[in-house]
Design an enzyme around this catalytic site. Structure first.
Site, PDB file in Angstrom:
ATOM      1  N   GLU A   1       0.820  -1.214   0.000  1.00  0.00           N
ATOM      2  CA  GLU A   1       0.000   0.000   0.000  1.00  0.00           C
ATOM      3  C   GLU A   1       0.850   1.259   0.000  1.00  0.00           C
ATOM      4  OE1 GLU A   1       0.896   1.497   2.960  1.00  0.00           O
ATOM      5  OE2 GLU A   1       1.870  -0.392   3.470  1.00  0.00           O
TER       6      GLU A   1
ATOM      7  N   GLY B   1       6.468  -0.952   5.274  1.00  0.00           N
ATOM      8  CA  GLY B   1       5.211  -1.092   4.541  1.00  0.00           C
ATOM      9  C   GLY B   1       5.478  -1.154   3.050  1.00  0.00           C
ATOM     10  N   GLU B   2       4.520  -0.700   2.239  1.00  0.00           N
ATOM     11  CA  GLU B   2       4.589  -0.701   0.773  1.00  0.00           C
ATOM     12  C   GLU B   2       4.444  -2.098   0.175  1.00  0.00           C
ATOM     13  OE1 GLU B   2       8.172   1.082  -0.699  1.00  0.00           O
ATOM     14  OE2 GLU B   2       7.821   3.010   0.270  1.00  0.00           O
ATOM     15  N   GLY B   3       4.536  -3.151   0.996  1.00  0.00           N
ATOM     16  CA  GLY B   3       4.660  -4.511   0.484  1.00  0.00           C
ATOM     17  C   GLY B   3       6.099  -4.974   0.478  1.00  0.00           C
TER      18      GLY B   3
END
Length: 361
Positions: free
Chosen positions: A172, A314-316
């Site tokens: 995300e 985060g971000e994947g």
């Protein structure tokens, strides 16, 4: 679409799980000695229905969206960073993008609610609106918008399946989304606010106290139906959260293994699992996020993190790392010889079948 998916998810292939476990136990090694790699390979077989698997085509699906609560000062980064980092995903210069390139993982990036009219080349445009409402003042979105966000996530998996991807990660981008995720988690499990609110991308103590107060208040003020995950998303979530939840549902429906990243990702996996309790059977973990709510969410999901790398981006970003571990698990299953294939008499194992023969308890 959503109801069809929720009703159409089926569990793992238990017959194949038994066959895969028998194969793993017959490999030329002490029983259980490859630990989690064995568990991964066996569950992968249960998902696909195949003894031997590969994940040579890998993808992290990223949902980008802005959150109205950002205007309350719960994040240090300005809202424009959502758009800028979404562009940088496409350029290949973000954390997740560089890690993905290192092991041949692709990114599929969606705009589900960036607060901008700009169309970014390479980003799939599924914008519901230009950001959600400020959850401190009103519900984030309508119930129908929440359902739409879920269906976008399901559609993303359908696209990935058609492109031939064999494993997915869920990431995300959205300034303020650790606040919405904390509120969602609190609403889901009814815990203390202090157990779920962390400092996200970095905030000072005044902002941290404000963030905790906001999460505490929004869960009380919006008349949430705590038994309805979609209502929780609509009241205190975000378009990114809804779409990520849809990815987990879609992965289970289309029988594609899916990897959880960090805090926001695990909250959405938990949402999906509340909608259909079979979802977690298709989920693999990656790393133990340092964001405070992660441990509570992963415990509630009944899973254990694969790695502990002190990550909290985060971000994947944890997904490509987990893909490499899963690659090792498939290599074990696909290429390692059994005792019989290696011409080894394994009769000596008869006396050392129990776990206590290998581990000092």
């Amino acid at each position: 679409m959503l109801n069809e998916v929720l009703k159409g998810i089926e569990g793992l292939d238990n017959d194949m799980i038994v066959k895969a476990k028998n194969r793993v136990d017959s490999l030329a090694k002490p029983l259980g000695s490859l630990g989690k790699l064995e568990d991964i390979a066996i569950r992968l077989s249960g998902i696909t229905g195949n003894m031997f698997n590969n994940i040579d085509k890998k993808c992290v699906i990223i949902m980008s969206s802005d959150n109205g609560v950002e205007e309350e000062g719960v994040a240090s980064a300005p809202q424009c960073v959502t758009l800028l980092q979404t562009k940088n995903f496409i350029k290949g210069t973000t954390g997740v993008a560089t890690l993905a390139k290192a092991n041949g993982t692709d990114l599929m990036v969606f705009d589900v609610g960036i607060n901008s009219d700009e169309v970014v080349e390479g980003v799939i445009n599924r914008k519901i609106s230009k950001g959600t409402k400020n959850i401190y003042k009103e519900p984030a979105m309508t119930y129908e918008e929440a359902k739409k966000s879920l269906e976008i996530g399901i559609e993303a998996v359908k696209i990935a399946k058609e492109k031939g991807y064999k494993i997915l990660g869920v990431g995300e981008m959205g300034i303020g989304n650790t606040t919405t995720s904390a509120a969602v988690l609190k609403a889901l499990i009814g815990c203390e606010t202090s157990q779920v609110v962390g400092k996200g991308g970095g905030i000072n103590n005044d902002s941290f106290e404000k963030k905790k107060r906001i999460v505490e208040e929004v869960v009380k003020k919006h008349n949430i139906n705590f038994d309805d995950s979609i209502d929780i998303i609509s009241k205190v979530g975000g378009y990114d959260i809804g779409a990520m939840t849809g990815v987990f549902l879609g992965a289970a429906f289309y029988r594609i293994p899916v990897v959880i990243d960090g805090f926001i990702s695990v909250v959405t996996a938990l949402l999906a699992n509340r909608l259909n309790p079979l979802v977690k059977e298709f989920c693999f973990t990656s790393h133990k996020s340092q964001e405070i709510g992660y441990e509570l969410a992963i415990k509630e999901l009944g899973l254990d993190p694969m790695l502990d790398l002190n990550m909290r981006l985060g971000e994947g970003s944890g997904c490509p790392i987990a893909f490499s571990v899963i690659d090792f698990a498939t290599a074990m299953m696909n290429n390692m010889a059994t005792f019989e294939e290696g011409n080894i008499d394994n009769s000596y194992l008869e006396d050392v079948k129990d776990e206590e023969c290998y581990i000092v308890l």
